[in-house]
Design a protein around this motif. Structure first.
Motif, mmCIF file in Angstrom:
data_model
loop_
_atom_site.group_PDB
_atom_site.id
_atom_site.type_symbol
_atom_site.label_atom_id
_atom_site.label_comp_id
_atom_site.label_asym_id
_atom_site.label_seq_id
_atom_site.Cartn_x
_atom_site.Cartn_y
_atom_site.Cartn_z
ATOM 1 N N ILE A 12 0.842 -1.196 0.000
ATOM 2 C CA ILE A 12 0.000 0.000 0.000
ATOM 3 C C ILE A 12 0.876 1.245 0.000
ATOM 4 C CG2 ILE A 12 -1.837 1.243 1.200
ATOM 5 C CD1 ILE A 12 -2.699 -1.525 0.049
ATOM 6 N N ARG A 13 1.906 1.239 0.843
ATOM 7 C CA ARG A 13 2.821 2.384 0.914
ATOM 8 C C ARG A 13 3.428 2.670 -0.460
ATOM 9 N NH1 ARG A 13 6.517 0.245 3.964
ATOM 10 N NH2 ARG A 13 7.894 -0.226 2.219
ATOM 11 N N GLU A 14 3.902 1.634 -1.133
ATOM 12 C CA GLU A 14 4.533 1.806 -2.439
ATOM 13 C C GLU A 14 3.538 2.232 -3.510
ATOM 14 O OE1 GLU A 14 7.808 1.880 -3.077
ATOM 15 O OE2 GLU A 14 8.025 1.647 -0.915
ATOM 16 N N ALA A 15 2.299 1.764 -3.406
ATOM 17 C CA ALA A 15 1.284 2.156 -4.393
ATOM 18 C C ALA A 15 1.089 3.660 -4.396
ATOM 19 C CB ALA A 15 -0.037 1.448 -4.100
ATOM 20 N N TYR A 16 1.150 4.268 -3.212
ATOM 21 C CA TYR A 16 0.996 5.724 -3.137
ATOM 22 C C TYR A 16 2.190 6.467 -3.735
ATOM 23 C CZ TYR A 16 -3.329 5.911 -0.514
ATOM 24 O OH TYR A 16 -4.657 5.825 -0.143
ATOM 25 N N LYS A 17 3.314 5.796 -3.899
ATOM 26 C CA LYS A 17 4.511 6.433 -4.459
ATOM 27 C C LYS A 17 4.579 6.334 -5.980
ATOM 28 C CE LYS A 17 7.413 5.631 -0.411
ATOM 29 N NZ LYS A 17 8.638 4.948 0.075
ATOM 30 N N ILE A 47 -6.401 2.312 9.472
ATOM 31 C CA ILE A 47 -5.056 2.771 9.819
ATOM 32 C C ILE A 47 -4.291 3.156 8.560
ATOM 33 C CG2 ILE A 47 -2.826 2.045 10.759
ATOM 34 C CD1 ILE A 47 -4.463 0.328 12.786
ATOM 35 N N LEU A 48 -4.388 2.337 7.516
ATOM 36 C CA LEU A 48 -3.706 2.655 6.257
ATOM 37 C C LEU A 48 -4.214 3.964 5.665
ATOM 38 C CD1 LEU A 48 -3.592 -0.913 4.677
ATOM 39 C CD2 LEU A 48 -1.633 0.430 5.478
ATOM 40 N N LEU A 49 -5.516 4.188 5.738
ATOM 41 C CA LEU A 49 -6.065 5.455 5.254
ATOM 42 C C LEU A 49 -5.509 6.620 6.059
ATOM 43 C CD1 LEU A 49 -9.760 4.444 4.548
ATOM 44 C CD2 LEU A 49 -8.168 5.413 2.894
ATOM 45 N N HIS A 52 -1.687 7.025 4.965
ATOM 46 C CA HIS A 52 -1.281 7.299 3.585
ATOM 47 C C HIS A 52 -2.224 8.197 2.787
ATOM 48 C CE1 HIS A 52 1.849 4.320 4.083
ATOM 49 N NE2 HIS A 52 0.947 3.407 4.412
ATOM 50 N N ALA A 53 -3.482 8.272 3.170
ATOM 51 C CA ALA A 53 -4.461 8.934 2.310
ATOM 52 C C ALA A 53 -4.751 10.384 2.672
ATOM 53 C CB ALA A 53 -5.771 8.146 2.314
ATOM 54 N N LEU A 65 -9.186 1.718 -0.980
ATOM 55 C CA LEU A 65 -9.226 1.476 0.460
ATOM 56 C C LEU A 65 -10.587 1.840 1.039
ATOM 57 C CD1 LEU A 65 -5.677 2.708 1.516
ATOM 58 C CD2 LEU A 65 -6.507 0.352 1.488
ATOM 59 N N ARG A 66 -11.143 2.956 0.592
ATOM 60 C CA ARG A 66 -12.471 3.345 1.082
ATOM 61 C C ARG A 66 -13.526 2.338 0.644
ATOM 62 N NH1 ARG A 66 -11.645 9.693 -0.012
ATOM 63 N NH2 ARG A 66 -10.620 10.163 1.966
ATOM 64 N N ASP A 67 -13.406 1.844 -0.571
ATOM 65 C CA ASP A 67 -14.334 0.804 -1.034
ATOM 66 C C ASP A 67 -14.185 -0.456 -0.189
ATOM 67 O OD1 ASP A 67 -15.228 2.505 -3.015
ATOM 68 O OD2 ASP A 67 -14.133 1.500 -4.642
ATOM 69 N N GLY A 68 -12.978 -0.725 0.266
ATOM 70 C CA GLY A 68 -12.728 -1.885 1.108
ATOM 71 C C GLY A 68 -13.416 -1.807 2.457
ATOM 72 N N LEU A 69 -13.783 -0.609 2.868
ATOM 73 C CA LEU A 69 -14.513 -0.434 4.120
ATOM 74 C C LEU A 69 -16.014 -0.611 3.952
ATOM 75 C CD1 LEU A 69 -12.766 2.676 5.702
ATOM 76 C CD2 LEU A 69 -12.592 0.294 6.434
#
Length: 86
Positions: A12-17, A47-49, A52-53, A65-69
Motif C-alpha cells: 500500500i505504501r509503495e502504491a501511493y509512491k 489505519i492505512l487510510l 497514507h491517504a 481502500l475506502r471501497d474496502g470499508l
C-alpha cells in the motif's frame, strides 16, 4: 501498530509512491494485500487510510481502500426455480 505489521510487504505504501498508477492496478495491489491481512482488515484499512491517504483524496488507492470499508451488498432472495420451491 507498525507499518510492517499492517503492510508487511509495503504494498500500500509503495502504491501511493507510483506516479500515474491506475485504479485497476490499485485494485490488484489491494487484493494481494487483503490476502495477507490480519484478523481485523477493516481496522487495518482505517489505519492505512490515516497513514497514507491524508490529503490524497484523488489517489486511486484511496478510493480502493475506502471501497474496502464498504458493507457490500445485502444478500437477497434468489430468483428462478430456487425461489419458487416450497
Amino acid at each position: 501498530m507498525s507499518d510492517t505489521n499492517i503492510d508487511p510487504k509495503g504494498l500500500i505504501r509503495e502504491a501511493y509512491k507510483i506516479e500515474g498508477i491506475t485504479l485497476e492496478e490499485c485494485k490488484s495491489i489491494f487484493l494481494d494485500w487483503a490476502m495477507g491481512a490480519g484478523d481485523d482488515p477493516r481496522g487495518e484499512i482505517r489505519i492505512l487510510l490515516d497513514r497514507h491517504a491524508v490529503g490524497r483524496d484523488d489517489h486511486p488507492m484511496t478510493q480502493v481502500l475506502r471501497d474496502g470499508l464498504g458493507e457490500g451488498d445485502t444478500p437477497r432472495r434468489r430468483g428462478g426455480a430456487r425461489g419458487r420451491r416450497v
